[in-house]
Design a protein around this motif. Structure first.
Motif, PDB file in Angstrom:
ATOM      1  N   HIS A   1       0.785  -1.232   0.000  1.00 47.27           N
ATOM      2  CA  HIS A   1       0.000   0.000   0.000  1.00 47.27           C
ATOM      3  C   HIS A   1       0.818   1.284   0.000  1.00 47.27           C
ATOM      4  CE1 HIS A   1      -2.960  -2.981   1.520  1.00 47.27           C
ATOM      5  NE2 HIS A   1      -3.819  -2.235   0.857  1.00 47.27           N
ATOM      6  N   TYR A   2       2.078   1.223   0.409  1.00 43.97           N
ATOM      7  CA  TYR A   2       2.843   2.463   0.574  1.00 43.97           C
ATOM      8  C   TYR A   2       4.214   2.374  -0.078  1.00 43.97           C
ATOM      9  CZ  TYR A   2      -0.732   3.105   4.146  1.00 43.97           C
ATOM     10  OH  TYR A   2      -1.929   3.195   4.800  1.00 43.97           O
ATOM     11  N   SER A   3       4.761   3.538  -0.402  1.00 36.79           N
ATOM     12  CA  SER A   3       6.090   3.609  -1.007  1.00 36.79           C
ATOM     13  C   SER A   3       7.175   3.533   0.055  1.00 36.79           C
ATOM     14  CB  SER A   3       6.241   4.919  -1.790  1.00 36.79           C
ATOM     15  OG  SER A   3       6.345   6.022  -0.884  1.00 36.79           O
ATOM     16  N   TYR A   4       8.401   3.367  -0.414  1.00 38.75           N
ATOM     17  CA  TYR A   4       9.542   3.301   0.503  1.00 38.75           C
ATOM     18  C   TYR A   4       9.651   4.556   1.344  1.00 38.75           C
ATOM     19  CZ  TYR A   4      14.447   3.444   1.970  1.00 38.75           C
ATOM     20  OH  TYR A   4      15.610   3.578   2.693  1.00 38.75           O
ATOM     21  N   GLU A   5       9.557   5.732   0.708  1.00 40.29           N
ATOM     22  CA  GLU A   5       9.667   6.982   1.471  1.00 40.29           C
ATOM     23  C   GLU A   5       8.556   7.101   2.506  1.00 40.29           C
ATOM     24  OE1 GLU A   5      10.816   8.644  -2.735  1.00 40.29           O
ATOM     25  OE2 GLU A   5       9.845   6.828  -1.983  1.00 40.29           O
ATOM     26  N   GLU A   6       7.340   6.699   2.147  1.00 43.62           N
ATOM     27  CA  GLU A   6       6.224   6.796   3.080  1.00 43.62           C
ATOM     28  C   GLU A   6       6.427   5.890   4.292  1.00 43.62           C
ATOM     29  OE1 GLU A   6       2.768   7.838  -0.244  1.00 43.62           O
ATOM     30  OE2 GLU A   6       3.149   5.764   0.350  1.00 43.62           O
ATOM     31  N   VAL A   7       6.890   4.672   4.049  1.00 51.21           N
ATOM     32  CA  VAL A   7       7.106   3.734   5.153  1.00 51.21           C
ATOM     33  C   VAL A   7       8.273   4.181   6.022  1.00 51.21           C
ATOM     34  CG1 VAL A   7       7.696   1.347   5.758  1.00 51.21           C
ATOM     35  CG2 VAL A   7       6.096   1.800   3.893  1.00 51.21           C
ATOM     36  N   ALA A   8       9.347   4.670   5.399  1.00 51.94           N
ATOM     37  CA  ALA A   8      10.503   5.142   6.171  1.00 51.94           C
ATOM     38  C   ALA A   8      10.096   6.290   7.087  1.00 51.94           C
ATOM     39  CB  ALA A   8      11.619   5.574   5.234  1.00 51.94           C
TER      40      ALA A   8
ATOM     41  N   LEU B   1      12.449  -2.381  -1.552  1.00 47.32           N
ATOM     42  CA  LEU B   1      12.999  -1.358  -0.660  1.00 47.32           C
ATOM     43  C   LEU B   1      12.235  -1.334   0.668  1.00 47.32           C
ATOM     44  CD1 LEU B   1      13.539   1.532  -3.238  1.00 47.32           C
ATOM     45  CD2 LEU B   1      15.348   0.343  -1.972  1.00 47.32           C
ATOM     46  N   VAL B   2      10.919  -1.431   0.615  1.00 49.98           N
ATOM     47  CA  VAL B   2      10.113  -1.433   1.847  1.00 49.98           C
ATOM     48  C   VAL B   2      10.443  -2.657   2.686  1.00 49.98           C
ATOM     49  CG1 VAL B   2       7.779  -1.642   2.773  1.00 49.98           C
ATOM     50  CG2 VAL B   2       8.229  -0.072   0.880  1.00 49.98           C
ATOM     51  N   LEU B   3      10.430  -3.827   2.065  1.00 46.23           N
ATOM     52  CA  LEU B   3      10.599  -5.080   2.796  1.00 46.23           C
ATOM     53  C   LEU B   3      11.975  -5.207   3.433  1.00 46.23           C
ATOM     54  CD1 LEU B   3       8.904  -7.380   0.145  1.00 46.23           C
ATOM     55  CD2 LEU B   3       7.963  -6.811   2.398  1.00 46.23           C
ATOM     56  N   LEU B   4      12.971  -4.545   2.853  1.00 42.07           N
ATOM     57  CA  LEU B   4      14.343  -4.661   3.342  1.00 42.07           C
ATOM     58  C   LEU B   4      14.739  -3.556   4.315  1.00 42.07           C
ATOM     59  CD1 LEU B   4      16.043  -5.682  -0.030  1.00 42.07           C
ATOM     60  CD2 LEU B   4      15.779  -7.132   1.984  1.00 42.07           C
ATOM     61  N   ILE B   5      13.813  -2.688   4.691  1.00 39.90           N
ATOM     62  CA  ILE B   5      14.146  -1.575   5.586  1.00 39.90           C
ATOM     63  C   ILE B   5      14.772  -2.072   6.877  1.00 39.90           C
ATOM     64  CG2 ILE B   5      13.090   0.142   7.119  1.00 39.90           C
ATOM     65  CD1 ILE B   5      11.288   0.968   4.836  1.00 39.90           C
ATOM     66  N   ASP B   6      14.237  -3.135   7.439  1.00 43.14           N
ATOM     67  CA  ASP B   6      14.776  -3.637   8.706  1.00 43.14           C
ATOM     68  C   ASP B   6      14.473  -5.118   8.824  1.00 43.14           C
ATOM     69  OD1 ASP B   6      16.144  -3.029  11.209  1.00 43.14           O
ATOM     70  OD2 ASP B   6      14.261  -3.504  12.195  1.00 43.14           O
ATOM     71  N   HIS B   7      15.230  -5.793   9.671  1.00 44.74           N
ATOM     72  CA  HIS B   7      14.996  -7.222   9.897  1.00 44.74           C
ATOM     73  C   HIS B   7      15.566  -7.622  11.239  1.00 44.74           C
ATOM     74  CE1 HIS B   7      14.728 -11.563   8.404  1.00 44.74           C
ATOM     75  NE2 HIS B   7      13.520 -11.045   8.264  1.00 44.74           N
TER      76      HIS B   7
ATOM     77  N   THR C   1      19.251   1.560   5.093  1.00 50.31           N
ATOM     78  CA  THR C   1      19.645   2.838   5.687  1.00 50.31           C
ATOM     79  C   THR C   1      18.503   3.441   6.503  1.00 50.31           C
ATOM     80  OG1 THR C   1      21.213   3.260   3.893  1.00 50.31           O
ATOM     81  CG2 THR C   1      20.532   5.150   5.197  1.00 50.31           C
ATOM     82  N   ALA C   2      17.284   3.324   6.017  1.00 50.33           N
ATOM     83  CA  ALA C   2      16.130   3.842   6.767  1.00 50.33           C
ATOM     84  C   ALA C   2      15.973   3.107   8.090  1.00 50.33           C
ATOM     85  CB  ALA C   2      14.859   3.715   5.930  1.00 50.33           C
TER      86      ALA C   2
END
Length: 417
Positions: free
Chosen positions: A104-111, A227-233, A381-382
């Motif tokens: 539903h959201y872009s990388y920038e929006e999720v970050a 990009l969204v899925l890889l923001i953190d783990h 990075t986010a």
């Protein structure tokens, strides 16, 4: 009873003794000591065997006590975090399924939401002129054989040098740095295709740095979701390095540099490149069986398979595979990936991980093997910034383990030439 009712009213699940111990960074028996001293309130449901605790009360005690004893008897360092939860083959950012966020959201929006708790539709990250110019000059000065990870590392250092206010660690200053650093890293990479506007969405700008192939909407959708899925783990090696740097109150650029340093290895960020090469070999030889057999014969793990945090398929891979099915040019690579999974399953029960899905995208789009690592680093990075913000609220220099000396016992004679 009042505490129990409060936790129910707010919709927040009460914690078990083990979960309370993990949040406090203590052993379970210490939790009961807190109860006996009146510092915590426990509740036992009729018919249940264990006590439960109000999460807000536990968090308040953690903030007051500042205790961080490892709950595993010293085997691991326990770090409280409210960013990522991995549970039952699902990954959640602040309690929200990452698959839903990516849909539903872009990388920038999720970050932005991960950093601030506020979802800002249509937000765009742009790089300041001074930082972009300094980073591009630094990248151009590298030897021709330098890879994208080399370029990202020097771009971070150059951007830091261009920012005299980088030592301001207030929340607003760190957020401003984050919003400008990520696009600066993207814009510092050499463009391979037609370069889109520097004020547009991040995914098309990154695409032009990864391949000369034109971008189509379906492929850009996959890249943005990745990009969204890889923001953190959770606390991966690079994230732990970031938190150590933040604990020492390093500035955001140095914190990201610490993450990039830990990421630069075949067991972390570079794993997608190994999967990329495996898929190319399968396509070249026309057989996944022969390629898998070569890996097994050499005693190597098949790249792109298995993850210690997921008994089943990596949920991030599942999301990307579904999106890749809508990209016509990805069909051969997608079929090769499925053959790798099914062939390996005859010998051992391993499922696809996100590196294999990312490799399908990079192979299908004619990207180099290092492209997956580049996507990984920029996305993460986010997450590193989110962890830095969290660590800045903790006691400084708290991550100072004691070494277990195993060298010669003193006094030893002075060494001779």
């Amino acid at each position: 009873m009042a505490d129990h009712d409060t936790a129910q009213d707010t919709g927040e699940r009460r914690l078990s003794t083990r979960e309370a111990a993990d949040r406090l960074g203590v052993k379970p028996e210490t939790v009961y000591a807190y109860v006996s001293r009146g510092q915590l309130t426990s509740h036992r449901e009729p018919g249940s065997r264990g006590s439960t605790f109000d999460p807000k009360e536990v968090d308040a005690l953690a903030r007051r006590s500042g205790r961080r004893e490892p709950s595993t008897g010293g085997a691991e360092l326990g770090i409280r975090t409210g960013i990522t939860l991995i549970d039952h083959d699902h990954c959640y950012f602040r309690g929200v399924d990452t698959a839903e966020l990516a849909a539903h959201y872009s990388y920038e929006e999720v970050a932005e939401w991960l950093w601030t708790g506020v979802l800002r539709r249509g937000i765009r990250f742009t790089s300041p002129q001074d930082a972009r110019t300094a980073a591009r000059r630094a990248v151009r000065a590298l030897p021709p054989h330098s890879g994208p990870m080399d370029q990202l590392r020097v771009a971070v250092i150059a951007a830091a040098a261009a920012d005299p206010l980088r030592f301001d660690l207030s929340e607003n200053a760190v957020l401003g740095t984050a919003r400008s650093l990520i696009p600066t890293l993207v814009d510092a990479l050499p463009a391979l295709g037609e370069e889109p506007s520097a004020t547009g969405p991040l995914a098309p700008r990154l695409w032009s740095r990864l391949t000369a192939e034109p971008a189509d909407p379906a492929s850009l959708r996959v890249l943005d979701a990745a990009l969204v899925l890889l923001i953190d783990h959770d606390l991966a090696a690079s994230t732990l390095a970031v938190r150590v740097a933040a604990s020492a109150r390093a500035h955001p650029y140095a914190i990201v540099s610490a993450g990039l340093g830990a990421l630069d290895g075949p067991l972390h960020g570079a794993a997608s490149g190994l999967a990329h090469r495996t898929l190319l070999e399968v396509l070249d030889r026309g057989s996944a069986a022969a390629v898998v057999a070569d890996h097994l014969r050499a005693g190597r793990r098949v790249p792109g398979l298995g993850h210690r945090l997921y008994p089943g398929e990596d949920p991030r891979a599942g999301v990307l595979f579904r999106l890749l099915a809508d990209v016509p040019q990805a069909a051969p690579a997608l079929q090769a990936a499925r053959e790798v999974v099914t062939t390996t399953a005859r010998h051992t029960e391993l499922h696809a991980n996100v590196d294999l899905a990312l490799a399908v995208l990079t192979v299908a789009a004619g990207m180099p093997p290092e492209a997956g690592e580049t996507v990984f680093a920029l996305a993460r990075t986010a997450g590193w910034i989110a962890h830095a913000l969290e660590e800045f609220d903790e006691r400084p220099l708290r991550m100072r383990p004691s070494g277990q000396y195993h060298g010669p016992r003193p006094p030893q004679p002075l060494p001779l030439p």
